[in-house]
Motif scaffolding. Structure first.
Motif, PDB file in Angstrom:
ATOM      1  N   ASP A  55       0.825  -1.209   0.000  1.00  7.95           N
ATOM      2  CA  ASP A  55       0.000   0.000   0.000  1.00  7.95           C
ATOM      3  C   ASP A  55       0.858   1.258   0.000  1.00  7.95           C
ATOM      4  OD1 ASP A  55      -2.272  -1.573   0.032  1.00  7.95           O
ATOM      5  OD2 ASP A  55      -2.617  -1.357   2.192  1.00  7.95           O
ATOM      6  N   GLY A  59       1.165  -0.139  -4.580  1.00  4.60           N
ATOM      7  CA  GLY A  59       0.233  -1.254  -4.678  1.00  4.60           C
ATOM      8  C   GLY A  59       0.839  -2.578  -5.053  1.00  4.60           C
ATOM      9  N   ASN A  60       2.194  -2.670  -5.104  1.00  6.70           N
ATOM     10  CA  ASN A  60       2.787  -3.959  -5.442  1.00  6.70           C
ATOM     11  C   ASN A  60       4.129  -4.134  -4.738  1.00  6.70           C
ATOM     12  OD1 ASN A  60       5.216  -3.524  -7.392  1.00  6.70           O
ATOM     13  ND2 ASN A  60       3.622  -2.126  -8.144  1.00  6.70           N
ATOM     14  N   GLY A 126      -0.335  -6.113  -8.751  1.00  4.62           N
ATOM     15  CA  GLY A 126      -0.972  -6.188  -7.443  1.00  4.62           C
ATOM     16  C   GLY A 126      -0.010  -6.542  -6.330  1.00  4.62           C
ATOM     17  N   PRO A 127      -0.502  -6.592  -5.102  1.00  6.11           N
ATOM     18  CA  PRO A 127       0.359  -6.804  -3.933  1.00  6.11           C
ATOM     19  C   PRO A 127       0.824  -8.235  -3.735  1.00  6.11           C
ATOM     20  CG  PRO A 127      -1.921  -6.550  -3.249  1.00  6.11           C
ATOM     21  CD  PRO A 127      -1.896  -6.264  -4.724  1.00  6.11           C
ATOM     22  N   ALA A 263      -4.953  -6.970  -8.954  1.00  5.87           N
ATOM     23  CA  ALA A 263      -4.937  -6.025  -7.834  1.00  5.87           C
ATOM     24  C   ALA A 263      -5.722  -6.533  -6.636  1.00  5.87           C
ATOM     25  CB  ALA A 263      -5.501  -4.680  -8.297  1.00  5.87           C
ATOM     26  N   ARG A 266      -5.134  -9.264  -2.379  1.00  7.56           N
ATOM     27  CA  ARG A 266      -4.837  -8.549  -1.146  1.00  7.56           C
ATOM     28  C   ARG A 266      -4.937  -9.508   0.042  1.00  7.56           C
ATOM     29  NH1 ARG A 266      -5.060  -3.204  -0.993  1.00  7.56           N
ATOM     30  NH2 ARG A 266      -5.958  -3.309   1.111  1.00  7.56           N
TER      31      ARG A 266
END
Length: 293
Positions: A55, A59-60, A126-127, A263, A266
């Protein structure tokens, strides 16, 4: 029989009985320590931390990004506090320096290494909290339990968090390539954990079927809890890099989910129960294999 002979025989029997009664019991082989059992609150905070890192960093946690470097720093700091000997193994991918984090637990036979690993990087989209923050967190929780228990393994224990796996097993292949032939021979088995917390109504654990002892350690643990498994042969995660070098491999995954490489991968995309079961399965396997030659 002559009375004197009977008397002599009785005396011998009595003497033997007395000797047996007074003899110390034979020393029993020390039992291998039972593996600890952890709960969700001992593994899920690591996933929360990786989510927060993503975050804060676009975001990754992908290769070459601040998010990946912060992920390595988080895991390394926890291991350093726990007494591991940590080192960064560097490699290059797309002109950018990448990092594998290697952690050795002091002690154990250095000629017989039990090695467990997971990839730490995400994709740029994405994370990557299930793929593969979940495996990385399970691995970190296992390592921290080794420290908490003060484990004195027969075999040497090594742990690793790989970089740039999402680019094609880059980090793990670079590490194996840099090992000498003698160092490869010292690795008795490599265990891999990938996507350990997939959210699915009917969960299935996919077990790498290669090294017999590792396969049995995982499958027996799951079977004892009525958790279904499926053999995947060698499969296609970081353990392939070790298999290519002739090193026995094992491990497991919990399968692909709808948010893979998206994304939405999470922390909410991880099932805490599945993640906890996976972590305890890994702990059990490490404890078993560390006690064998």
């Amino acid at each position: 029989m002559h009375p004197t002979s009977r008397l002599y025989r009785s005396s011998v029997v009595l003497a033997l009985c007395a000797a047996l009664v007074g003899a110390p019991a034979a020393a029993a082989e020390p039992a291998a320590p039972a593996p600890p059992v952890i709960t969700a609150d001992q593994v899920m905070p690591h996933l929360d931390a990786l989510q927060q890192i993503a975050d804060r960093n676009g975001g990754n946690r992908a290769h070459g990004t601040p998010g990946y470097r912060d992920s390595v720093a988080y895991v390394k700091a926890a291991l350093d506090r726990a007494g591991f000997r940590t080192a960064l193994h560097r490699f290059t991918r797309d002109g950018v320096t990448g990092y594998n984090l290697i952690a050795d637990w002091p002690g154990g036979d250095p000629e017989h290494v039990v090695f467990a690993g997971a990839h730490l990087d995400s994709v740029p989209m994405g994370p990557g909290i299930n793929d593969n923050g979940s495996g990385s967190a399970a691995l970190l929780a296992t390592a921290l339990q080794v420290s908490k228990a003060g484990l004195t393994p027969d075999r040497h224990l090594r742990f690793a968090w790989w970089g740039a796996e999402e680019g094609g097993l880059v980090g793990s292949r670079a590490y194996v390539k840099d090992l000498s032939a003698a160092d490869r021979e010292r690795i008795d088995v490599y265990l891999n954990v990938d996507m350990a917390g997939t959210t699915r109504e009917k969960q299935l654990w996919l077990v790498v079927d290669d090294d017999p002892a590792a396969t049995a350690a995982f499958k027996d643990w799951f079977a004892a809890r009525d958790l279904p498994t499926f053999d995947i042969g060698i499969g296609g995660s970081d353990h392939v890099s070790f298999d290519e070098a002739g090193i026995p491999v094992g491990g497991f995954a919990t399968g692909v989910d709808d948010c893979i490489h998206e994304a939405c991968d999470r922390v909410e995309n991880v099932n805490p129960r599945t993640e906890t079961l996976s972590t305890n399965a890994l702990i059990n396997a490490v404890w078993q294999l560390a006690a064998r030659h």
